[in-house]
Design a protein around this motif. Structure first.
Motif, PDB file in Angstrom:
ATOM      1  N   LEU A 273     -36.075   1.170  31.606  1.00  0.00           N
ATOM      2  CA  LEU A 273     -36.761   0.885  30.341  1.00  0.00           C
ATOM      3  C   LEU A 273     -37.802   1.952  30.017  1.00  0.00           C
ATOM      4  O   LEU A 273     -38.000   2.308  28.849  1.00  0.00           O
ATOM      5  CB  LEU A 273     -37.411  -0.497  30.394  1.00  0.00           C
ATOM      6  CG  LEU A 273     -36.445  -1.691  30.422  1.00  0.00           C
ATOM      7  CD1 LEU A 273     -37.225  -2.994  30.583  1.00  0.00           C
ATOM      8  CD2 LEU A 273     -35.613  -1.732  29.145  1.00  0.00           C
ATOM      9  N   GLU A 274     -38.488   2.458  31.049  1.00  0.00           N
ATOM     10  CA  GLU A 274     -39.493   3.500  30.807  1.00  0.00           C
ATOM     11  C   GLU A 274     -38.841   4.777  30.282  1.00  0.00           C
ATOM     12  O   GLU A 274     -39.373   5.435  29.379  1.00  0.00           O
ATOM     13  CB  GLU A 274     -40.257   3.790  32.098  1.00  0.00           C
ATOM     14  CG  GLU A 274     -41.234   2.694  32.489  1.00  0.00           C
ATOM     15  CD  GLU A 274     -41.933   3.000  33.796  1.00  0.00           C
ATOM     16  OE1 GLU A 274     -41.739   4.128  34.311  1.00  0.00           O
ATOM     17  OE2 GLU A 274     -42.669   2.142  34.299  1.00  0.00           O
ATOM     18  N   GLU A 275     -37.689   5.138  30.846  1.00  0.00           N
ATOM     19  CA  GLU A 275     -36.982   6.326  30.352  1.00  0.00           C
ATOM     20  C   GLU A 275     -36.551   6.148  28.903  1.00  0.00           C
ATOM     21  O   GLU A 275     -36.703   7.052  28.074  1.00  0.00           O
ATOM     22  CB  GLU A 275     -35.762   6.600  31.239  1.00  0.00           C
ATOM     23  CG  GLU A 275     -36.108   7.057  32.648  1.00  0.00           C
ATOM     24  CD  GLU A 275     -34.874   7.242  33.509  1.00  0.00           C
ATOM     25  OE1 GLU A 275     -33.767   6.941  33.000  1.00  0.00           O
ATOM     26  OE2 GLU A 275     -35.002   7.694  34.661  1.00  0.00           O
ATOM     27  N   LYS A 276     -36.000   4.987  28.590  1.00  0.00           N
ATOM     28  CA  LYS A 276     -35.572   4.729  27.217  1.00  0.00           C
ATOM     29  C   LYS A 276     -36.758   4.628  26.272  1.00  0.00           C
ATOM     30  O   LYS A 276     -36.660   5.013  25.093  1.00  0.00           O
ATOM     31  CB  LYS A 276     -34.758   3.431  27.161  1.00  0.00           C
ATOM     32  CG  LYS A 276     -33.401   3.519  27.851  1.00  0.00           C
ATOM     33  CD  LYS A 276     -32.514   4.557  27.161  1.00  0.00           C
ATOM     34  CE  LYS A 276     -31.132   4.625  27.796  1.00  0.00           C
ATOM     35  NZ  LYS A 276     -30.267   5.641  27.130  1.00  0.00           N
ATOM     36  N   LEU A 277     -37.892   4.127  26.780  1.00  0.00           N
ATOM     37  CA  LEU A 277     -39.081   4.016  25.940  1.00  0.00           C
ATOM     38  C   LEU A 277     -39.613   5.392  25.562  1.00  0.00           C
ATOM     39  O   LEU A 277     -40.002   5.636  24.411  1.00  0.00           O
ATOM     40  CB  LEU A 277     -40.159   3.214  26.660  1.00  0.00           C
ATOM     41  CG  LEU A 277     -41.471   2.987  25.891  1.00  0.00           C
ATOM     42  CD1 LEU A 277     -41.203   2.235  24.601  1.00  0.00           C
ATOM     43  CD2 LEU A 277     -42.480   2.260  26.742  1.00  0.00           C
TER      44      LEU A 277
ATOM     45  N   ARG B  90     -38.623   1.589  14.860  1.00  0.00           N
ATOM     46  CA  ARG B  90     -39.792   1.338  15.694  1.00  0.00           C
ATOM     47  C   ARG B  90     -39.322   1.023  17.104  1.00  0.00           C
ATOM     48  O   ARG B  90     -38.132   0.750  17.334  1.00  0.00           O
ATOM     49  CB  ARG B  90     -40.617   0.181  15.139  1.00  0.00           C
ATOM     50  CG  ARG B  90     -39.921  -1.172  15.240  1.00  0.00           C
ATOM     51  CD  ARG B  90     -40.777  -2.274  14.675  1.00  0.00           C
ATOM     52  NE  ARG B  90     -40.066  -3.554  14.682  1.00  0.00           N
ATOM     53  CZ  ARG B  90     -40.519  -4.649  14.083  1.00  0.00           C
ATOM     54  NH1 ARG B  90     -41.659  -4.605  13.413  1.00  0.00           N
ATOM     55  NH2 ARG B  90     -39.834  -5.772  14.144  1.00  0.00           N
ATOM     56  N   VAL B  91     -40.266   1.039  18.038  1.00  0.00           N
ATOM     57  CA  VAL B  91     -39.958   0.718  19.425  1.00  0.00           C
ATOM     58  C   VAL B  91     -39.991  -0.790  19.600  1.00  0.00           C
ATOM     59  O   VAL B  91     -40.916  -1.463  19.139  1.00  0.00           O
ATOM     60  CB  VAL B  91     -40.953   1.397  20.375  1.00  0.00           C
ATOM     61  CG1 VAL B  91     -40.648   1.036  21.817  1.00  0.00           C
ATOM     62  CG2 VAL B  91     -40.911   2.899  20.186  1.00  0.00           C
ATOM     63  N   SER B  92     -38.983  -1.345  20.254  1.00  0.00           N
ATOM     64  CA  SER B  92     -38.886  -2.790  20.448  1.00  0.00           C
ATOM     65  C   SER B  92     -40.022  -3.302  21.318  1.00  0.00           C
ATOM     66  O   SER B  92     -40.213  -2.854  22.455  1.00  0.00           O
ATOM     67  CB  SER B  92     -37.542  -3.139  21.096  1.00  0.00           C
ATOM     68  OG  SER B  92     -37.492  -4.496  21.463  1.00  0.00           O
TER      69      SER B  92
ATOM     70  N   LEU C 263     -34.011   0.264  22.984  1.00  0.00           N
ATOM     71  CA  LEU C 263     -35.422   0.080  22.654  1.00  0.00           C
ATOM     72  C   LEU C 263     -35.745   0.465  21.219  1.00  0.00           C
ATOM     73  O   LEU C 263     -36.874   0.285  20.769  1.00  0.00           O
ATOM     74  CB  LEU C 263     -36.306   0.879  23.615  1.00  0.00           C
ATOM     75  CG  LEU C 263     -36.728   0.107  24.887  1.00  0.00           C
ATOM     76  CD1 LEU C 263     -35.529  -0.092  25.798  1.00  0.00           C
ATOM     77  CD2 LEU C 263     -37.850   0.820  25.611  1.00  0.00           C
ATOM     78  N   LEU C 264     -34.784   1.036  20.507  1.00  0.00           N
ATOM     79  CA  LEU C 264     -34.983   1.351  19.096  1.00  0.00           C
ATOM     80  C   LEU C 264     -34.478   0.187  18.254  1.00  0.00           C
ATOM     81  O   LEU C 264     -33.388  -0.327  18.485  1.00  0.00           O
ATOM     82  CB  LEU C 264     -34.219   2.626  18.718  1.00  0.00           C
ATOM     83  CG  LEU C 264     -34.856   3.952  19.094  1.00  0.00           C
ATOM     84  CD1 LEU C 264     -33.890   5.093  18.793  1.00  0.00           C
ATOM     85  CD2 LEU C 264     -36.171   4.171  18.370  1.00  0.00           C
ATOM     86  N   GLU C 265     -35.263  -0.227  17.291  1.00  0.00           N
ATOM     87  CA  GLU C 265     -34.841  -1.277  16.382  1.00  0.00           C
ATOM     88  C   GLU C 265     -35.271  -0.920  14.965  1.00  0.00           C
ATOM     89  O   GLU C 265     -36.229  -0.167  14.752  1.00  0.00           O
ATOM     90  CB  GLU C 265     -35.416  -2.631  16.792  1.00  0.00           C
ATOM     91  CG  GLU C 265     -36.923  -2.730  16.719  1.00  0.00           C
ATOM     92  CD  GLU C 265     -37.424  -4.112  17.135  1.00  0.00           C
ATOM     93  OE1 GLU C 265     -36.638  -4.863  17.732  1.00  0.00           O
ATOM     94  OE2 GLU C 265     -38.591  -4.414  16.845  1.00  0.00           O
ATOM     95  N   GLU C 266     -34.560  -1.482  14.014  1.00  0.00           N
ATOM     96  CA  GLU C 266     -34.825  -1.189  12.607  1.00  0.00           C
ATOM     97  C   GLU C 266     -35.832  -2.174  12.045  1.00  0.00           C
ATOM     98  O   GLU C 266     -35.754  -3.383  12.292  1.00  0.00           O
ATOM     99  CB  GLU C 266     -33.523  -1.268  11.812  1.00  0.00           C
ATOM    100  CG  GLU C 266     -33.679  -0.975  10.338  1.00  0.00           C
ATOM    101  CD  GLU C 266     -32.369  -1.050   9.589  1.00  0.00           C
ATOM    102  OE1 GLU C 266     -32.387  -0.916   8.354  1.00  0.00           O
ATOM    103  OE2 GLU C 266     -31.322  -1.254  10.251  1.00  0.00           O
TER     104      GLU C 266
END
Length: 500
Positions: free
Chosen positions: A342-346, A319-321, A69-72
C-alpha cells in the motif's frame, strides 16, 4: 596519481621506463557531485506532457486500473469556482523526500478523521462506448462482395470474380493477372473475361481497372453528360485518352483541336471532363478517416485581453483513497506485506496526481505565453501572425525549451481564428525589405490571394509572384515561391491557364 570515485584496494606498481623508476598508486577517494537521476516517477511526469486530451484520458484510466489507491472524485464533490483560472489544487499534500529520494508519507494529511464518504458508491448502468455505437464504414472489398452476392451469375464465374475482388488494391486497381487466377481454379480465359467484365461493372466506376487509362475510359461510359446531348464531347474525351494519357497532363489545345477536326472549345470541355474523373476510385473506401480534433485549450476574449481555459471534459479528477491510506497507516491491523504494498502504491498515486496538476499548470503557462506573443494574430488574422520559436516561449516562462516542445506536441487550441495546432503558432520568419520580420504562414496566405486574383488566361509565373511580393515589402527568391506554392498545392503556371 589517479583519483577514482569508487573504492579500490590500494596497490603499488613499479616499473622502469628508460632507466627511470615510475610508481603508480591506486588510492581510495571520495568525491561529491550532483547528478540528475531519472527516476520512474520523473519519467512518468515528463511522459504526461506531450499527451493530448484524449491520450491523457486513456492514461488516467489505465493508471486507475493499475493503482487501487487512485479514485475519481464524484461530480457532487467537485468544487466549481466561477471565473477563476485553474491553479495548483490545495488539497494535494506536500511530500518530503528521505535520504533515498523516496517520498515520505504524511499520514496525518492523507487519513481523514471521518469516513462518511467511504460508503459504497451506487453503480450506474453500463452503457456501450461511443466506438461501439458508431457504424463502421464498409471496406472496398465488402462493398464489391455485396454487389457480387446480388448478381445472378454462374458459379465458376462467381468464383473467379471473388478472386478478382480480393486482388484489388487500396486505390481500386487490379494487381493480378485474371487468366492466371482463373487457371489456378481449373477454369479458362472465357470465365476470366466474363468475371472481369462483371466486377468492372460494379460501383464505383473505374474499379478493377489495370491501368489509369482503362480506369478513366470506364468512368466515361457512365458519365451523366451522355444523357444531356453532349455525347460528342464524351467521344472526344475517350479518343484523347485512347491516343495517350500524356497529352492530357500538358494539353496543347489548338494542336489537339486541329488533329481531331473539332473546335478548341470542345477540346477544353473534353479535357475538363477527363480531369474531373477519379484516378483512384478505391480510396473513397479507405479505412483512413479524418480524425476528430478536440481542442485541449480554449482561448476567448474578455475585454481587451484573452483568457486561456483548459478543456478537461471527460478527464477524471483524481484523489488518493482515504480507505486504503488508513489501512497503510494502521500498523496493528494491517500485515507488513500489505502495508509495504500500500505504501508503494500510495507514493505512486500521490506522484501521479501531482504530475497531472503540474501538467495542467505547464500547459496554461505555455498557452498564455503563446497568446501574448500572437495577440495580433488573434485580433486580425493570418496576416499578423508573427515568427516565433520555442526558445522565445521558454525564456518568457522560465522553462526549458524541451518542456515547451513536449507541451506543444499533438495538441490543439480553440481560438477566435479557428481550432489550430499549437505548432501553428511557431512559423518560421522571413526578413522583409523594410527590415521587419514576417511569418512564412503569412507569406503563403499572400501567395494564395495573388493566385486567386490573377487572370486565368494569363496566370502569373513564380518570378512574377515574387515581384508582386516585393511590392508588398516581402523580398523572397523565386525558388522560395515555388516551394510555398507546392506546399499550398497550387498548380504551376501552365496548368492554371484557361483558354476562353
Amino acid at each position: 596519481m589517479i583519483k577514482l570515485g569508487i573504492f579500490i584496494w590500494a596497490k603499488n606498481f613499479v616499473f622502469e621506463v628508460r632507466g627511470i623508476h615510475v610508481a603508480l598508486q591506486h588510492k581510495m577517494a571520495m568525491r561529491s557531485e550532483q547528478r540528475l537521476v531519472m527516476t520512474a516517477m520523473l519519467r512518468q511526469a515528463i511522459g504526461l506532457l506531450p499527451l493530448n486530451r484524449m491520450e491523457m484520458q486513456q492514461a488516467v484510466q489505465q493508471e486507475m486500473l493499475n493503482n487501487p489507491l487512485l479514485e475519481e472524485v464524484q461530480d457532487e464533490e467537485k468544487e466549481v469556482v466561477e471565473d477563476v483560472m485553474p491553479e495548483m489544487r490545495d488539497d494535494i499534500p506536500e511530500y518530503q523526500y528521505d535520504e533515498r529520494g523516496e517520498v515520505e508519507i504524511d499520514w496525518e494529511n492523507i487519513v481523514q478523521d471521518n469516513y462518511d464518504d467511504l460508503s459504497p458508491k451506487t453503480l450506474t448502468d453500463d452503457f456501450p462506448s461511443y466506438e461501439q455505437t458508431v457504424a463502421r464504414p464498409d471496406t472496398l472489398q465488402e462493398q464489391l462482395e455485396r454487389q457480387l452476392s446480388l448478381s445472378v451469375v454462374a458459379e465458376p464465374i462467381r468464383r473467379v470474380a471473388e478472386q478478382i475482388i480480393w486482388n484489388i488494391n487500396e486505390e481500386g486497381y487490379l494487381v493480378a493477372d485474371v487468366k492466371e487466377l482463373s487457371a489456378e481454379m481449373g477454369l479458362g480465359s472465357l470465365e476470366a473475361d466474363k468475371a472481369l467484365n462483371l466486377v468492372q461493372g460494379f460501383t464505383p466506376p473505374g474499379i478493377a481497372a489495370r491501368t489509369l487509362q482503362e480506369c478513366l475510359v470506364m468512368q466515361l461510359k457512365n458519365n451523366e453528360l451522355s444523357m444531356n446531348g453532349n455525347s460528342h464531347v464524351l467521344d472526344l474525351a475517350r479518343d484523347l485518352l485512347l491516343n495517350g494519357i500524356e497529352q492530357i497532363s500538358e494539353p496543347k489545345y489548338e494542336k489537339l483541336a486541329k488533329a481531331n477536326n473539332v473546335d478548341v472549345d470542345d477540346v477544353v470541355q473534353a479535357i475538363g471532363i477527363i480531369r474531373s474523373l477519379d484516378p483512384k476510385p478505391g480510396l473513397r473506401f479507405s479505412e483512413q478517416r479524418v480524425e476528430l480534433v478536440i481542442p485541449d485549450v480554449s482561448v476567448s476574449k474578455r475585454g481587451d485581453d484573452y483568457e486561456v481555459t483548459l478543456n478537461d471534459d471527460g478527464l477524471p479528477l483524481l484523489r488518493v483513497s482515504s480507505l486504503y491510506a488508513a489501512m497503510a497507516a494502521n500498523k496493528v491491523g494491517t500485515s507488513p506485506d500489505t502495508r509495504k504494498y500500500l505504501e508503494e502504491k500510495l507514493r505512486a498515486a500521490a506522484w501521479f496526481v501531482k504530475s497531472i496538476e503540474q501538467r495542467k499548470l505547464t500547459i496554461l503557462k505555455v498557452c498564455r505565453s503563446i497568446v501574448l506573443f500572437q495577440k495580433d494574430f488573434l485580433e486580425h488574422g493570418v496576416s499578423r501572425l508573427k515568427p516565433l520559436v520555442l526558445k522565445d516561449v521558454a525564456l518568457d516562462i522560465a522553462m526549458h525549451e524541451s518542456t515547451v516542445s513536449r507541451v506543444t506536441t499533438g495538441k490543439y487550441m480553440d481560438t477566435p481564428q479557428g481550432v489550430l495546432s499549437f505548432k501553428y503558432f511557431f512559423p518560421s520568419g522571413l526578413e522583409s525589405s523594410a527590415g521587419e520580420s514576417t511569418s512564412s504562414v503569412a507569406v503563403k496566405e499572400t501567395i494564395k490571394k495573388i493566385v486567386e486574383q490573377e487572370n486565368p488566361q494569363k496566370p502569373l509565373t513564380d518570378q512574377q509572384i515574387a515581384e508582386k511580393l516585393k511590392q508588398e515589402n516581402v523580398a523572397i527568391a523565386r525558388r522560395t515561391v515555388t516551394k510555398y506554392r507546392k506546399e499550398l498545392r497550387i498548380s504551376p503556371t501552365r496548368k492554371r491557364r484557361k483558354i476562353r
